[in-house]
Write a protein that holds these residues in place. Sequence first.
Motif, mmCIF file in Angstrom:
data_model
loop_
_atom_site.group_PDB
_atom_site.id
_atom_site.type_symbol
_atom_site.label_atom_id
_atom_site.label_comp_id
_atom_site.label_asym_id
_atom_site.label_seq_id
_atom_site.Cartn_x
_atom_site.Cartn_y
_atom_site.Cartn_z
ATOM 1 N N GLY A 8 0.785 -1.227 0.000
ATOM 2 C CA GLY A 8 0.000 0.000 0.000
ATOM 3 C C GLY A 8 0.816 1.275 0.000
ATOM 4 N N SER A 10 2.198 4.762 -1.017
ATOM 5 C CA SER A 10 1.943 6.010 -1.730
ATOM 6 C C SER A 10 3.045 6.988 -1.376
ATOM 7 C CB SER A 10 0.582 6.598 -1.348
ATOM 8 O OG SER A 10 -0.473 5.746 -1.747
ATOM 9 N N SER A 25 0.623 5.885 -5.937
ATOM 10 C CA SER A 25 -0.633 5.678 -5.232
ATOM 11 C C SER A 25 -0.910 4.196 -5.010
ATOM 12 C CB SER A 25 -1.787 6.301 -6.026
ATOM 13 O OG SER A 25 -3.024 6.063 -5.388
ATOM 14 N N ASP A 26 -0.930 3.789 -3.752
ATOM 15 C CA ASP A 26 -1.387 2.467 -3.331
ATOM 16 C C ASP A 26 -0.731 1.329 -4.121
ATOM 17 O OD1 ASP A 26 -2.827 0.727 -1.747
ATOM 18 O OD2 ASP A 26 -4.568 0.721 -3.070
ATOM 19 N N SER A 28 1.226 -2.072 -4.298
ATOM 20 C CA SER A 28 1.509 -3.299 -3.547
ATOM 21 C C SER A 28 2.139 -4.305 -4.501
ATOM 22 C CB SER A 28 0.236 -3.881 -2.934
ATOM 23 O OG SER A 28 -0.289 -3.011 -1.940
ATOM 24 N N GLY A 63 2.079 3.513 3.730
ATOM 25 C CA GLY A 63 2.449 2.143 3.410
ATOM 26 C C GLY A 63 3.844 1.807 3.900
ATOM 27 N N HIS A 215 1.026 4.098 -10.561
ATOM 28 C CA HIS A 215 0.298 2.957 -10.011
ATOM 29 C C HIS A 215 0.640 1.728 -10.837
ATOM 30 C CE1 HIS A 215 -2.146 4.389 -13.373
ATOM 31 N NE2 HIS A 215 -2.593 3.143 -13.471
#
Length: 263
Positions: A8, A10, A25-26, A28, A63, A215
């Motif tokens: 996660g 960012s 952004s986010d 993983s 994150g 992303h």
Amino acid sequence: MSAIKVEGVSKVFAGAGGQSMLALSDVSLDIADGEFVVLLGPSGCGKTTLLRIIGQLESPTVGRVSLDHGTRSDGDRPLGFVFQEATLMPWRSAAANVALPLEMAGVGRRERTARVREMLELVGLPEAEGKHPHQLSGGMRQRVSIARALAHDPQVLLMDEPFGALDAQTRDMMNSELQRIWLENRKTVVFVTHSVSEAVFLADRIVMLGTKPGHIHSITEVTLPRPRTIDMTETAEFRHLAAELRRQIGAVQDPDNRSAVSA
């Protein structure tokens, strides 16, 4: 087993006039021990930012990144870095440049000398031991950089467009050499590139990053057999995968940056 776990993540950078920019952004991602992962995407997608966060050169805003320590008794998980420029110390010989991380770690002279020779042999430059950077070609300087990054036996090797400044023929040769080195030691590698062909040639998996903000757009497994040769770039399977990745880049790329991704 995961060698690197990105959870996660960012990243926000402060901009001029109090403005902020969301760079990632986010994100993983799990990277297995011994895996060769390539981060691919257009300029501005956050490839280098993600690499620097994995390498603990940047901190995520949100994150976290976990690095598996494996069986190392000291609890350390050393990282090796190779950047686009060789960043060798011009006053030190190739051997002395490779020895630098070992000196900093307090490794004794005899062990240090043996390790340096082993690393220069690994990258195919045993004869360059006493030469200085100005006496070496660009490709040779990058080989010394790789030897230096591997000298302290890192479990993870992070590479930020290390061959981007080289001519096409030298770049092809360096990709083949890097694959050979990786097949010999099976380090976990995270490699940033703009080149689709380079990504397909080197990767076990290709992580495609999109823009605004950065992303993960897709993750593609590369099943081409190893060792891969330059001749394989002319095969239908290689061309098909490269074409699909270029299609994906077209789908995520900002129209103003369409010239940023090379063949």
